[in-house]
Enzyme design. Structure first.
Site, PDB file in Angstrom:
ATOM      1  N   ARG A 243       0.862  -1.172   0.000  1.00 42.42           N
ATOM      2  CA  ARG A 243       0.000   0.000   0.000  1.00 42.42           C
ATOM      3  C   ARG A 243       0.899   1.223   0.000  1.00 42.42           C
ATOM      4  NH1 ARG A 243       2.104   1.591   3.841  1.00 42.42           N
ATOM      5  NH2 ARG A 243       0.844   3.465   3.722  1.00 42.42           N
ATOM      6  N   GLY A 244       0.244   2.406  -0.054  1.00 44.16           N
ATOM      7  CA  GLY A 244       1.031   3.623  -0.217  1.00 44.16           C
ATOM      8  C   GLY A 244       1.141   3.899  -1.709  1.00 44.16           C
TER       9      GLY A 244
ATOM     10  N   GLN B 283      -2.346   2.600   9.973  1.00 47.04           N
ATOM     11  CA  GLN B 283      -1.031   2.599   9.326  1.00 47.04           C
ATOM     12  C   GLN B 283       0.004   3.373  10.139  1.00 47.04           C
ATOM     13  OE1 GLN B 283      -3.938   3.199   7.770  1.00 47.04           O
ATOM     14  NE2 GLN B 283      -3.890   2.650   5.613  1.00 47.04           N
TER      15      GLN B 283
ATOM     16  N   ASP C 254      -1.899  10.842  -1.848  1.00 41.29           N
ATOM     17  CA  ASP C 254      -2.216   9.809  -2.832  1.00 41.29           C
ATOM     18  C   ASP C 254      -2.519  10.429  -4.189  1.00 41.29           C
ATOM     19  OD1 ASP C 254      -3.085   8.891   0.025  1.00 41.29           O
ATOM     20  OD2 ASP C 254      -2.557   7.107  -1.146  1.00 41.29           O
TER      21      ASP C 254
ATOM     22  N   ASN D  80      -5.388  12.631   0.701  1.00 40.97           N
ATOM     23  CA  ASN D  80      -4.520  11.774   1.517  1.00 40.97           C
ATOM     24  C   ASN D  80      -5.413  10.979   2.479  1.00 40.97           C
ATOM     25  OD1 ASN D  80      -1.810  10.932   2.210  1.00 40.97           O
ATOM     26  ND2 ASN D  80      -2.087  11.970   4.165  1.00 40.97           N
TER      27      ASN D  80
HETATM   28  O1  MRU Z   1      -4.600   3.239   2.059  1.00 39.58           O
HETATM   29  P1  MRU Z   1      -3.097   3.382   1.983  1.00 39.58           P
HETATM   30  O2  MRU Z   1      -2.387   2.893   3.192  1.00 39.58           O
HETATM   31  O3  MRU Z   1      -2.537   2.843   0.694  1.00 39.58           O
HETATM   32  O4  MRU Z   1      -2.964   4.945   1.949  1.00 39.58           O
HETATM   33  C1  MRU Z   1      -1.856   5.544   1.445  1.00 39.58           C
HETATM   34  C2  MRU Z   1      -1.144   6.211   2.501  1.00 39.58           C
HETATM   35  O5  MRU Z   1      -0.383   5.581   3.192  1.00 39.58           O
HETATM   36  C3  MRU Z   1      -1.298   7.606   2.754  1.00 39.58           C
HETATM   37  O6  MRU Z   1      -2.449   8.201   2.386  1.00 39.58           O
HETATM   38  C4  MRU Z   1      -0.005   8.304   2.458  1.00 39.58           C
HETATM   39  O7  MRU Z   1       0.045   9.427   3.214  1.00 39.58           O
HETATM   40  C5  MRU Z   1       0.230   8.607   1.008  1.00 39.58           C
HETATM   41  S1  MRU Z   1       1.160   7.379   0.216  1.00 39.58           S
HETATM   42  C6  MRU Z   1       2.815   7.964   0.322  1.00 39.58           C
END
Ligand code: MRU
Length: 363
Positions: A53-54, A201, A242, A252
């Site tokens: 993820r991320g 997270q 994101d 985000n």
């Molecule tokens: O749902 P996720 O864990 O994939 O969400 C992404 C994130 O971890 C955050 O929104 C993050 O701040 C951006 S990704 C570098």
């Protein structure tokens, strides 16, 4: 990032194009387990259930996933269905679309027999570039922390949300890259890590990776953020994103908007760290950003460790209560102090972003 003293990337190819190996992030912080992905379907599943993820890591995994889906002769139809399958896994992080379009741009003009090898090379290039982009974000962002340290002559108190660290990327992270750079340069820094319900997270991933690197940090309930800012315990907030629209609106992890409001009310600078591929030049503002709605079970249940080192899930809510789970929110650009990119730091405005990315702004 060093894991038990060994430099480790979050995703790495296995020999002979047999697959890639990822860290199964659904098991952290309780268990560090590497997991092979051998097919396009493995990659799609890993993205959808958030083993990876991320935004940046989702894009890289999709690129490798596409390579995994290509046979020696890769025809147009295979490419198209593979991209469609991967693109459907998660809607908000634009890095997914960016990576797949980049792969298609390289692969479509090639003869079918050359596409598989080219796909592996391009996916590896995207992964390597991610590391370089994040290191550059780290260098630019560190200047903000250094300036704060010089001004206040004490430990810099940074707050972050969700996980925009090493685990969200191939290495270094986006929002955490400046923190690692500052820490490594000897700037005293302490990080307030907000837990980030519902998937936690922050509590599970950011806390784990900061601990691996030895960065001082404290986990807080999401609801404590405003109180800490009000009492002068936060010098700056830095989060990832994101998707950033061309005007600087930022999508985000859910809860980011509330932090930005609290930061604004208390005069705390609110920074957003992103690599270029997270900027969506096709969106003039954040109103068009698709917000993922995830399963209610992520709100009604919570995972934790068992006595015998297993990971299990327990229910938090009455069985008859409904739950809603919007996974992201959009912070208006007016609440964002600056955007930290691999090209430098700019105001969260259309002009600010366009000055750093003249080609992107014309796209
Ligand atoms: O749902 P996720 O864990 O994939 O969400 C992404 C994130 O971890 C955050 O929104 C993050 O701040 C951006 S990704 C570098």
């Amino acid at each position: 990032m060093n894991i038990h003293g060994t430099p480790t990337r979050t995703i790495r190819p296995l020999p002979d194009f047999a697959g890639v190996e990822i860290i199964d992030q659904t098991l952290l912080p309780h268990r560090l387990e590497f997991r092979p992905l051998r097919t396009l379907d493995d990659a799609a599943e890993a993205i959808a259930v958030m083993r990876v993820r991320g935004a940046p890591l989702i894009g890289v995994t999709a690129a490798y996933g596409l390579a995994l889906g290509l046979a020696d002769e890769a025809h147009d139809a295979t490419l198209e269905t593979g991209c469609a399958r991967l693109l459907a896994t998660r809607p908000t992080a634009v890095n997914l679309r960016w990576a797949l379009e980049r792969m298609q741009g390289v692969l479509v003009p090639l003869p079918a027999a050359q596409r598989r090898g080219a796909a592996w090379r391009e996916a590896a290039a995207i992964a390597d570039e991610d590391v370089a982009l994040n290191q550059a974000i780290g260098r630019h962002g560190m200047a903000l922390l250094r300036a704060c340290h010089e001004r206040r002559a004490r430990t810099v108190q940074v707050m972050t949300h969700c996980n925009a660290g090493w685990l969200a990327t191939v290495d270094w992270g986006t929002a955490l890259a400046p923190i690692y750079a500052a820490f490594d340069a000897g700037i005293p820094v302490h990080v307030w890590v907000s837990e980030t319900r519902p998937r936690n997270q922050g509590a599970s991933l950011t806390a784990w990776e900061l601990a691996q690197h030895g960065v001082p940090h404290t986990v807080i309930a999401d609801n404590a953020a405003g109180h800490l800012m009000q009492h002068g315990q936060v010098d700056l907030v830095i989060v990832g994103a994101d998707r950033v629209a061309a005007n600087g609106d930022v999508a985000n992890k859910i809860g980011t908007y509330m932090k930005a409001l609290a930061a604004h009310d208390n005069g705390v600078p609110f920074h957003v760290a992103v690599p270029g591929p997270t900027i969506d030049w096709r969106l003039a503002d954040g109103t068009g950003i698709p917000i993922e709605e995830r399963a209610a079970a992520e709100v009604t249940h919570i995972p934790g460790a068992t006595e015998d080192d297993g990971v299990t899930s327990v229910r938090l809510t009455p069985p008859q209560s409904a739950a809603a789970n919007p996974a992201f929110d959009v912070t208006p650009a007016r609440l964002v102090h600056s955007i930290v990119t691999e090209r430098g730091v700019c105001p969260a405005t259309a002009a600010g972003l366009a000055a750093l990315y003249p080609h992107g702004a014309r796209a």
